[in-house]
Design an enzyme around this catalytic site. Structure first.
Site, PDB file in Angstrom:
ATOM      1  N   GLU A  11      15.921  12.935   4.412  1.00 22.35           N
ATOM      2  CA  GLU A  11      16.304  11.767   5.213  1.00 22.35           C
ATOM      3  C   GLU A  11      15.377  11.614   6.427  1.00 22.35           C
ATOM      4  OE1 GLU A  11      19.829  12.265   7.604  1.00 22.35           O
ATOM      5  OE2 GLU A  11      20.326  10.141   7.491  1.00 22.35           O
ATOM      6  N   GLU A  28      28.504   7.121   8.787  1.00 19.04           N
ATOM      7  CA  GLU A  28      28.061   8.122   9.762  1.00 19.04           C
ATOM      8  C   GLU A  28      27.969   7.473  11.142  1.00 19.04           C
ATOM      9  OE1 GLU A  28      24.129   9.814   9.193  1.00 19.04           O
ATOM     10  OE2 GLU A  28      24.889  11.807   9.671  1.00 19.04           O
TER      11      GLU A  28
HETATM   12  O1  LIG Z   1      21.583  12.276  11.719  1.00 17.29           O
HETATM   13  C1  LIG Z   1      21.727  11.843  10.581  1.00 17.29           C
HETATM   14  O2  LIG Z   1      21.599  10.655  10.319  1.00 17.29           O
HETATM   15  C2  LIG Z   1      22.059  12.725   9.446  1.00 17.29           C
HETATM   16  O3  LIG Z   1      22.443  12.216   8.426  1.00 17.29           O
HETATM   17  C3  LIG Z   1      21.865  14.197   9.500  1.00 17.29           C
HETATM   18  O4  LIG Z   1      22.494  14.784   8.429  1.00 17.29           O
HETATM   19  C4  LIG Z   1      22.209  14.945  10.710  1.00 17.29           C
HETATM   20  O5  LIG Z   1      21.345  14.875  11.741  1.00 17.29           O
HETATM   21 MG   LIG Z   2      22.172  10.074   8.397  1.00 20.97          MG
END
Ligand SMILES: O=C(O)C(=O)[C@H](O)CO
Ligand SMILES: [Mg+2]
Length: 258
Positions: A141, A238
């Site tokens: 990511e 998230e």
């Molecule tokens: O920060 C993010 O966007 C994440 O998905 C990571 O897993 C954690 O830093």
């Molecule tokens: Mg993330």
């Protein structure tokens, strides 16, 4: 509408970690993700999932010493042995929780460093080989430089190039729309181009990383785009609720239980 996974690290913080599973299910989620499960036994997490009819969408490998500022091990040549141990530990949890996706954090290292690049590629090869027999995908990511200064993987093009170069069937992109918008913008075209190599998506408003629909992007339109593109994976929520998790769920469209 895509299938949403509540991020139990950021959402439902009003409850203790193990109690967040029941709250997420009660709120209508059928899946969850979180950063790290390692303070609890695999069986404890599996039990909360089972009892609440939840699917574990994703979690991260151990990142090194998070409290001391470490943000992953994969691109750190001197931590290669520890990285391999972290793969084994994460797989124990993945097998117990039936998670099919693991996020490998790269760590803090200069993006242009040849040594870090070589360590990162070797680490990803190892993680993918260990995960493949279990049908588990390894995700990488790109993170924006404002939230994660000094993070090795800080560009979506770089992530796509590494995935193409390594050619590993279970190495996929974690497309966090929040990071994408801050790093590059052009979110819709990015999704169209990168969906074939994407294994997981995450969402939050930009710039405050709060509820979808409260920032500069048209998140409802992006969800429609994911449907049009036949995205069948999860969208991890998230984000940090602005004023209470339940109070901020007006945007959330519940998926039919499967
Ligand atoms: O920060 C993010 O966007 C994440 O998905 C990571 O897993 C954690 O830093
Ligand atoms: Mg993330």
């Amino acid at each position: 509408m895509p299938r949403f996974a509540a991020n139990l690290t950021m959402m439902f913080g009003e409850w203790s970690f193990l109690d967040r599973f029941a709250e997420a299910a009660e709120a209508g989620f059928t899946a969850v993700e979180f950063l790290f499960p390692y303070e609890h036994q695999p069986a404890e997490i599996a039990d909360r999932l089972e009892r609440n009819g939840l699917e574990q969408a994703l979690f991260n490998l151990p990142p090194g010493d998070w409290a001391a500022g470490e943000r992953g091990l994969a691109a750190l040549p001197e931590r290669a042995a520890e990285f391999r141990d972290s793969v084994a530990r994460a797989l124990d949890y993945a097998l117990a929780t039936k998670a099919r996706r693991l996020h490998v954090m790269a760590g803090l290292a200069p993006s242009g460093s040849a040594e870090a690049g070589a360590a990162y590629r070797e680490a990803l090869r190892h993680a993918c080989a260990a995960a493949a027999p279990h049908g588990i995908d390894i995700l990488i990511e790109p993170l924006n430089k404002r939230d994660m200064p000094g993070y090795f993987l800080d560009d979506f093009g770089m992530a796509a190039d590494i995935i193409a170069e390594l050619g590993l069937p279970n190495l996929k992109l974690q497309f966090d729309i929040y990071h994408r918008q801050i790093l590059h913008g052009d979110v819709t075209r990015g999704l169209e181009a990168l969906l074939p190599i994407t294994g997981h998506i995450q969402i939050a408003s930009v710039p405050l990383r709060q509820e979808p629909g409260t920032g500069e992007l048209d998140d409802a339109r992006l969800f429609a785009t994911l449907d049009e593109l036949d995205y069948a994976g999860f969208v991890g929520c998230e984000y940090r609720p602005r004023a209470g998790t339940l109070e901020g769920l007006a945007w959330f469209v519940r998926a039919p239980r499967r």
